[in-house]
Design a protein around this motif. Structure first.
Motif, PDB file in Angstrom:
ATOM      1  N   LEU A 164      -2.654   2.868  -4.988  1.00 11.85           N
ATOM      2  CA  LEU A 164      -3.378   2.012  -3.919  1.00 11.85           C
ATOM      3  C   LEU A 164      -4.305   0.680  -4.582  1.00 11.85           C
ATOM      4  O   LEU A 164      -3.860  -0.396  -4.078  1.00 11.85           O
ATOM      5  CB  LEU A 164      -4.455   2.514  -2.813  1.00 11.85           C
ATOM      6  N   MET A 185       0.967   3.837  -3.167  1.00 11.04           N
ATOM      7  CA  MET A 185       0.628   5.148  -3.008  1.00 11.04           C
ATOM      8  C   MET A 185       1.526   6.160  -3.489  1.00 11.04           C
ATOM      9  O   MET A 185       1.375   7.134  -4.266  1.00 11.04           O
ATOM     10  CB  MET A 185       0.096   5.612  -1.506  1.00 11.04           C
ATOM     11  N   ALA A 231       0.934  -0.996   0.106  1.00 17.13           N
ATOM     12  CA  ALA A 231      -0.068  -0.104   0.151  1.00 17.13           C
ATOM     13  C   ALA A 231       1.035   1.613  -0.074  1.00 17.13           C
ATOM     14  O   ALA A 231       0.702   2.213  -0.706  1.00 17.13           O
ATOM     15  CB  ALA A 231      -0.839   0.101   1.061  1.00 17.13           C
ATOM     16  N   VAL A 282      -3.761  13.446  -4.121  1.00 16.19           N
ATOM     17  CA  VAL A 282      -4.374  12.378  -3.413  1.00 16.19           C
ATOM     18  C   VAL A 282      -5.144  11.540  -4.277  1.00 16.19           C
ATOM     19  O   VAL A 282      -5.297  10.280  -4.111  1.00 16.19           O
ATOM     20  CB  VAL A 282      -5.505  13.245  -2.552  1.00 16.19           C
ATOM     21  N   TRP A 283      -5.852  11.975  -5.351  1.00 14.68           N
ATOM     22  CA  TRP A 283      -6.551  10.860  -6.346  1.00 14.68           C
ATOM     23  C   TRP A 283      -5.755   9.826  -6.865  1.00 14.68           C
ATOM     24  O   TRP A 283      -6.124   8.719  -6.854  1.00 14.68           O
ATOM     25  CB  TRP A 283      -7.374  11.662  -7.384  1.00 14.68           C
ATOM     26  N   HIS A 284      -4.628  10.408  -7.339  1.00 14.67           N
ATOM     27  CA  HIS A 284      -3.835   9.259  -8.019  1.00 14.67           C
ATOM     28  C   HIS A 284      -3.022   8.422  -6.992  1.00 14.67           C
ATOM     29  O   HIS A 284      -3.055   7.078  -7.309  1.00 14.67           O
ATOM     30  CB  HIS A 284      -2.528  10.169  -8.674  1.00 14.67           C
ATOM     31  N   ALA A 285      -2.960   8.643  -5.631  1.00 12.88           N
ATOM     32  CA  ALA A 285      -2.347   7.923  -4.785  1.00 12.88           C
ATOM     33  C   ALA A 285      -3.464   6.919  -4.181  1.00 12.88           C
ATOM     34  O   ALA A 285      -3.180   5.846  -4.071  1.00 12.88           O
ATOM     35  CB  ALA A 285      -1.967   8.878  -3.385  1.00 12.88           C
ATOM     36  N   LEU A 286      -4.698   7.551  -4.202  1.00 10.78           N
ATOM     37  CA  LEU A 286      -5.593   6.515  -3.476  1.00 10.78           C
ATOM     38  C   LEU A 286      -6.542   5.716  -4.564  1.00 10.78           C
ATOM     39  O   LEU A 286      -6.948   4.539  -4.222  1.00 10.78           O
ATOM     40  CB  LEU A 286      -6.914   7.516  -2.648  1.00 10.78           C
ATOM     41  N   PHE A 287      -6.727   6.264  -5.615  1.00 13.69           N
ATOM     42  CA  PHE A 287      -7.379   5.708  -6.729  1.00 13.69           C
ATOM     43  C   PHE A 287      -6.706   4.928  -7.917  1.00 13.69           C
ATOM     44  O   PHE A 287      -7.146   4.341  -8.869  1.00 13.69           O
ATOM     45  CB  PHE A 287      -8.484   6.321  -7.279  1.00 13.69           C
TER      46      PHE A 287
END
Length: 169
Positions: free
Chosen positions: A148, A108, A104, A140-145
């Motif tokens: 991850l 991320m 994870a 944030v979107w690229h890390a989470l969606f």
């Protein structure tokens, strides 16, 4: 101490997991656009403009064509990034590949790297409309969606294909 056997690098996993993460990112980008008061088709028009140019933002290009081209571009790029993550995954320590928290964190960070390359290098030079999006949310979107989901898919694949083996004393 238990160790996992080495995992071979997989083109198929990279491409498929990249597309899956790309679908999640596309849905998240659409939700973000709607929350910002934009059209739900704005993110795909941004991707379509990579191939069609700025007319993709005008009525000159139908919504159907913009969606088809935009999704094709977005998913092809996502598949490519999935392939890159697959190469990275093959370089990770074997005892870390099957650990959710390790993957994870790597995933991320990889998502942030994708944002950096796509938005800060390529967009600045060739596709400036991507810079209109709020950049912190894009990180944030690229890390989470993106990152991850890639990491979790690779972890699940690692756990399925590589059973734990007992090390000899």
């Amino acid at each position: 101490m238990e160790r996992r056997t080495p995992t071979p690098w997989s083109v198929t996993n990279g491409l498929l997991f990249g597309v899956a993460a790309g679908v999640l990112l596309a849905l998240a980008e659409t939700a973000l656009a709607v929350a910002a008061g934009d059209s739900p088709f704005y993110p795909v028009r941004m991707s379509a403009a990579v191939v069609l140019g700025t007319p993709a933002f005008t009525p000159q290009v139908s919504t159907g064509l913009a969606v088809a081209v935009g999704l094709a571009v977005h998913l092809a790029i996502s598949a490519g990034w999935g392939l890159v993550y697959s190469l990275l995954d093959a370089l990770l320590p074997t005892d870390g590949r099957g650990r959710w928290e390790f993957q994870a964190a790597v995933g991320m960070l990889f998502g942030i790297f994708v944002w950096l390359v796509d938005f800060q290098f390529l967009a600045r030079g060739y596709f400036p409309w991507f810079l209109d999006a709020p950049q912190f949310l894009q990180i944030v979107w690229h890390a989470l969606f993106m990152g991850l989901p890639l990491a979790l898919l690779f972890t699940a694949a690692e756990r399925r294909r590589t059973p734990l083996v007992q090390s000899s004393p």
